[in-house]
Design an enzyme around this catalytic site. Structure first.
Site, PDB file in Angstrom:
ATOM      1  N   LYS A  75       0.815  -1.215   0.000  1.00  0.00           N
ATOM      2  CA  LYS A  75       0.000   0.000   0.000  1.00  0.00           C
ATOM      3  C   LYS A  75       0.856   1.276   0.000  1.00  0.00           C
ATOM      4  O   LYS A  75       2.067   1.234   0.261  1.00  0.00           O
ATOM      5  CB  LYS A  75      -0.938  -0.033   1.212  1.00  0.00           C
ATOM      6  CG  LYS A  75      -1.985  -1.158   1.127  1.00  0.00           C
ATOM      7  CD  LYS A  75      -2.985  -1.042   2.264  1.00  0.00           C
ATOM      8  CE  LYS A  75      -4.066  -2.104   2.143  1.00  0.00           C
ATOM      9  NZ  LYS A  75      -5.125  -1.926   3.165  1.00  0.00           N
TER      10      LYS A  75
ATOM     11  N   TYR B  24     -12.247  -1.624  -4.326  1.00  0.00           N
ATOM     12  CA  TYR B  24     -12.836  -1.865  -3.001  1.00  0.00           C
ATOM     13  C   TYR B  24     -14.366  -1.737  -3.016  1.00  0.00           C
ATOM     14  O   TYR B  24     -14.965  -1.466  -1.969  1.00  0.00           O
ATOM     15  CB  TYR B  24     -12.258  -0.878  -1.993  1.00  0.00           C
ATOM     16  CG  TYR B  24     -10.886  -1.257  -1.455  1.00  0.00           C
ATOM     17  CD1 TYR B  24     -10.702  -2.423  -0.714  1.00  0.00           C
ATOM     18  CD2 TYR B  24      -9.774  -0.438  -1.657  1.00  0.00           C
ATOM     19  CE1 TYR B  24      -9.461  -2.770  -0.205  1.00  0.00           C
ATOM     20  CE2 TYR B  24      -8.526  -0.776  -1.146  1.00  0.00           C
ATOM     21  CZ  TYR B  24      -8.381  -1.943  -0.413  1.00  0.00           C
ATOM     22  OH  TYR B  24      -7.158  -2.280   0.100  1.00  0.00           O
TER      23      TYR B  24
ATOM     24  N   PHE C 208     -15.743   3.651   6.435  1.00  0.00           N
ATOM     25  CA  PHE C 208     -14.356   4.017   6.121  1.00  0.00           C
ATOM     26  C   PHE C 208     -14.062   4.036   4.621  1.00  0.00           C
ATOM     27  O   PHE C 208     -12.924   4.241   4.221  1.00  0.00           O
ATOM     28  CB  PHE C 208     -13.382   3.083   6.838  1.00  0.00           C
ATOM     29  CG  PHE C 208     -13.584   1.609   6.554  1.00  0.00           C
ATOM     30  CD1 PHE C 208     -13.077   1.019   5.404  1.00  0.00           C
ATOM     31  CD2 PHE C 208     -14.273   0.798   7.456  1.00  0.00           C
ATOM     32  CE1 PHE C 208     -13.255  -0.330   5.150  1.00  0.00           C
ATOM     33  CE2 PHE C 208     -14.459  -0.561   7.215  1.00  0.00           C
ATOM     34  CZ  PHE C 208     -13.939  -1.122   6.047  1.00  0.00           C
TER      35      PHE C 208
ATOM     36  N   ARG D 262      -2.275 -14.202   3.802  1.00  0.00           N
ATOM     37  CA  ARG D 262      -2.977 -13.567   4.923  1.00  0.00           C
ATOM     38  C   ARG D 262      -2.249 -13.828   6.243  1.00  0.00           C
ATOM     39  O   ARG D 262      -2.172 -12.953   7.111  1.00  0.00           O
ATOM     40  CB  ARG D 262      -4.427 -14.040   4.981  1.00  0.00           C
ATOM     41  CG  ARG D 262      -5.241 -13.506   3.817  1.00  0.00           C
ATOM     42  CD  ARG D 262      -6.651 -14.062   3.787  1.00  0.00           C
ATOM     43  NE  ARG D 262      -7.476 -13.551   4.872  1.00  0.00           N
ATOM     44  CZ  ARG D 262      -8.023 -12.341   4.886  1.00  0.00           C
ATOM     45  NH1 ARG D 262      -7.819 -11.511   3.873  1.00  0.00           N
ATOM     46  NH2 ARG D 262      -8.772 -11.958   5.889  1.00  0.00           N
TER      47      ARG D 262
ATOM     48  N   THR E 227      -5.848  -7.492  10.161  1.00  0.00           N
ATOM     49  CA  THR E 227      -6.054  -6.193   9.496  1.00  0.00           C
ATOM     50  C   THR E 227      -5.536  -5.036  10.355  1.00  0.00           C
ATOM     51  O   THR E 227      -4.887  -4.123   9.847  1.00  0.00           O
ATOM     52  CB  THR E 227      -7.563  -5.992   9.210  1.00  0.00           C
ATOM     53  OG1 THR E 227      -8.027  -7.093   8.426  1.00  0.00           O
ATOM     54  CG2 THR E 227      -7.819  -4.697   8.465  1.00  0.00           C
TER      55      THR E 227
ATOM     56  N   ARG F  25       2.032  -6.640   8.931  1.00  0.00           N
ATOM     57  CA  ARG F  25       1.237  -5.510   9.434  1.00  0.00           C
ATOM     58  C   ARG F  25       1.659  -5.109  10.843  1.00  0.00           C
ATOM     59  O   ARG F  25       1.671  -3.913  11.161  1.00  0.00           O
ATOM     60  CB  ARG F  25      -0.246  -5.869   9.376  1.00  0.00           C
ATOM     61  CG  ARG F  25      -0.789  -5.808   7.936  1.00  0.00           C
ATOM     62  CD  ARG F  25      -2.105  -6.495   7.823  1.00  0.00           C
ATOM     63  NE  ARG F  25      -2.839  -6.153   6.610  1.00  0.00           N
ATOM     64  CZ  ARG F  25      -3.932  -6.812   6.219  1.00  0.00           C
ATOM     65  NH1 ARG F  25      -4.398  -7.809   6.933  1.00  0.00           N
ATOM     66  NH2 ARG F  25      -4.539  -6.460   5.113  1.00  0.00           N
TER      67      ARG F  25
ATOM     68  N   ASN G 160      -2.212  -0.023   6.838  1.00  0.00           N
ATOM     69  CA  ASN G 160      -1.752  -1.320   7.338  1.00  0.00           C
ATOM     70  C   ASN G 160      -0.808  -2.050   6.364  1.00  0.00           C
ATOM     71  O   ASN G 160      -0.712  -3.269   6.388  1.00  0.00           O
ATOM     72  CB  ASN G 160      -2.954  -2.191   7.731  1.00  0.00           C
ATOM     73  CG  ASN G 160      -3.868  -2.502   6.565  1.00  0.00           C
ATOM     74  OD1 ASN G 160      -3.689  -1.979   5.472  1.00  0.00           O
ATOM     75  ND2 ASN G 160      -4.851  -3.349   6.792  1.00  0.00           N
TER      76      ASN G 160
ATOM     77  N   HIS H 188      -2.327  -5.456   1.426  1.00  0.00           N
ATOM     78  CA  HIS H 188      -3.661  -6.020   1.195  1.00  0.00           C
ATOM     79  C   HIS H 188      -3.504  -7.429   0.646  1.00  0.00           C
ATOM     80  O   HIS H 188      -2.531  -7.721  -0.060  1.00  0.00           O
ATOM     81  CB  HIS H 188      -4.434  -5.176   0.172  1.00  0.00           C
ATOM     82  CG  HIS H 188      -5.666  -5.871  -0.349  1.00  0.00           C
ATOM     83  ND1 HIS H 188      -6.852  -5.872   0.339  1.00  0.00           N
ATOM     84  CD2 HIS H 188      -5.859  -6.625  -1.456  1.00  0.00           C
ATOM     85  CE1 HIS H 188      -7.733  -6.599  -0.338  1.00  0.00           C
ATOM     86  NE2 HIS H 188      -7.159  -7.060  -1.436  1.00  0.00           N
TER      87      HIS H 188
ATOM     88  N   GLU I  61      -9.871  -9.751  -8.044  1.00  0.00           N
ATOM     89  CA  GLU I  61      -8.784  -8.807  -7.767  1.00  0.00           C
ATOM     90  C   GLU I  61      -7.576  -9.024  -8.688  1.00  0.00           C
ATOM     91  O   GLU I  61      -6.971  -8.055  -9.149  1.00  0.00           O
ATOM     92  CB  GLU I  61      -8.369  -8.918  -6.290  1.00  0.00           C
ATOM     93  CG  GLU I  61      -9.484  -8.453  -5.358  1.00  0.00           C
ATOM     94  CD  GLU I  61      -9.083  -8.439  -3.892  1.00  0.00           C
ATOM     95  OE1 GLU I  61      -7.998  -8.963  -3.546  1.00  0.00           O
ATOM     96  OE2 GLU I  61      -9.861  -7.898  -3.089  1.00  0.00           O
TER      97      GLU I  61
HETATM   98  P1  CMP Z   1      -7.576  -4.468   3.322  1.00  0.00           P
HETATM   99  O1  CMP Z   1      -7.110  -5.838   3.590  1.00  0.00           O
HETATM  100  O2  CMP Z   1      -6.970  -3.737   2.184  1.00  0.00           O
HETATM  101  O3  CMP Z   1      -9.163  -4.511   3.101  1.00  0.00           O
HETATM  102  C1  CMP Z   1      -9.982  -3.379   3.306  1.00  0.00           C
HETATM  103  C2  CMP Z   1      -9.267  -2.295   4.028  1.00  0.00           C
HETATM  104  O4  CMP Z   1     -10.099  -1.379   4.678  1.00  0.00           O
HETATM  105  C3  CMP Z   1      -8.413  -2.875   5.143  1.00  0.00           C
HETATM  106  O5  CMP Z   1      -7.346  -3.583   4.616  1.00  0.00           O
HETATM  107  C4  CMP Z   1      -8.077  -1.637   5.926  1.00  0.00           C
HETATM  108  O6  CMP Z   1      -7.015  -0.910   5.311  1.00  0.00           O
HETATM  109  C5  CMP Z   1      -9.368  -0.865   5.767  1.00  0.00           C
HETATM  110  N1  CMP Z   1     -10.189  -0.994   6.957  1.00  0.00           N
HETATM  111  C6  CMP Z   1     -10.788  -2.086   7.420  1.00  0.00           C
HETATM  112  N2  CMP Z   1     -11.471  -1.827   8.539  1.00  0.00           N
HETATM  113  C7  CMP Z   1     -11.298  -0.527   8.781  1.00  0.00           C
HETATM  114  C8  CMP Z   1     -11.758   0.337   9.785  1.00  0.00           C
HETATM  115  N3  CMP Z   1     -12.542  -0.092  10.789  1.00  0.00           N
HETATM  116  N4  CMP Z   1     -11.374   1.622   9.721  1.00  0.00           N
HETATM  117  C9  CMP Z   1     -10.598   2.048   8.705  1.00  0.00           C
HETATM  118  N5  CMP Z   1     -10.135   1.276   7.696  1.00  0.00           N
HETATM  119  C10 CMP Z   1     -10.478  -0.009   7.761  1.00  0.00           C
END
Ligand code: CMP
Length: 137
Positions: free
Chosen positions: A9, A49, A57, A85, A91, A102, A112, A115, A126
Site C-alpha cells: 500500500k 474496493y 471508512f 494472509r 487487518t 502488518r 496497514n 492487502h 482482484e
Molecule cells: P484491506 O485488507 O486492504 O481490506 C480493506 C481495508 O479497509 C483494510 O485492509 C483496511 O485498510 C481498511 N479498513 C478495514 N477496517 C477498517 C476500519 N474499521 N477503519 C478504517 N479502515 C479499515
C-alpha cells in the site's frame, strides 16, 4: 496451486519498505507471477474496493489508496490466499501477531502496509482487476 492478489500500500511504498516486503514474500516461498507499480486514481480504488462501498471508512480508504504509488502482485503458492494472509497478520496492526508484516510495518487499521484477497472468488476478481489474462491455477 493457488494465486492471490497482494498490494503493497501507499504507506509502505512511501516509507521505502516495499523491498523489505518483497523479500519476505520471496523468503516465504511465493512465486511472483506478475508485478506492477501503479498509482491508482480515486475511481480505480473505488472499483477495487467496491465490496466495501457501504462501510463508513470507504471514503477515507479510497483516498488513502490513491495518495501515492502501490506495488500490485499476483502471488502463487499452495494455499496462497491463506499463506499470504498469515504472513500479513490481522487487518489491525495492533492486533496482528509479532513478526507479521502488518504488526512490523503497519501504523493503523487503515494504513496497514499490505492487502490480500480473502477468498478464491475475491482473488479471481482482484487478480483480474490488475492483471487481466492471468490464469488462476
Ligand atoms: P484491506 O485488507 O486492504 O481490506 C480493506 C481495508 O479497509 C483494510 O485492509 C483496511 O485498510 C481498511 N479498513 C478495514 N477496517 C477498517 C476500519 N474499521 N477503519 C478504517 N479502515 C479499515
Amino acid at each position: 496451486m493457488e494465486t492471490t492478489l497482494a498490494i503493497i500500500k501507499p504507506d509502505a511504498v512511501a516509507r521505502r519498505v516495499a523491498g523489505q516486503i518483497l523479500q519476505r514474500i520471496e523468503e516465504a516461498g511465493f512465486q511472483i507471477r506478475a508485478m506492477r507499480l501503479v498509482r491508482l486514481t480515486r475511481a480505480e480504488a473505488e472499483g477495487f474496493y467496491a465490496v466495501h462501498r457501504a462501510r463508513p471508512f470507504f471514503g477515507s480508504l479510497t483516498t488513502f489508496m490513491s495518495e501515492g504509488p502501490v506495488v500490485v502482485l499476483a502471488l502463487q503458492a499452495p494455499d496462497a490466499i491463506g499463506k499470504w494472509r498469515a504472513l500479513m497478520g490481522a487487518t489491525d496492526p495492533a492486533k496482528a501477531e509479532p513478526g507479521t508484516i502488518r504488526r512490523d510495518l503497519g501504523t493503523s487499521i487503515e494504513r496497514n502496509a499490505t492487502h490480500g484477497s480473502d477468498a478464491p472468488a475475491t482473488a479471481a476478481f482482484e487478480v483480474g482487476y490488475f492483471f487481466p489474462g492471468i490464469e488462476l491455477a
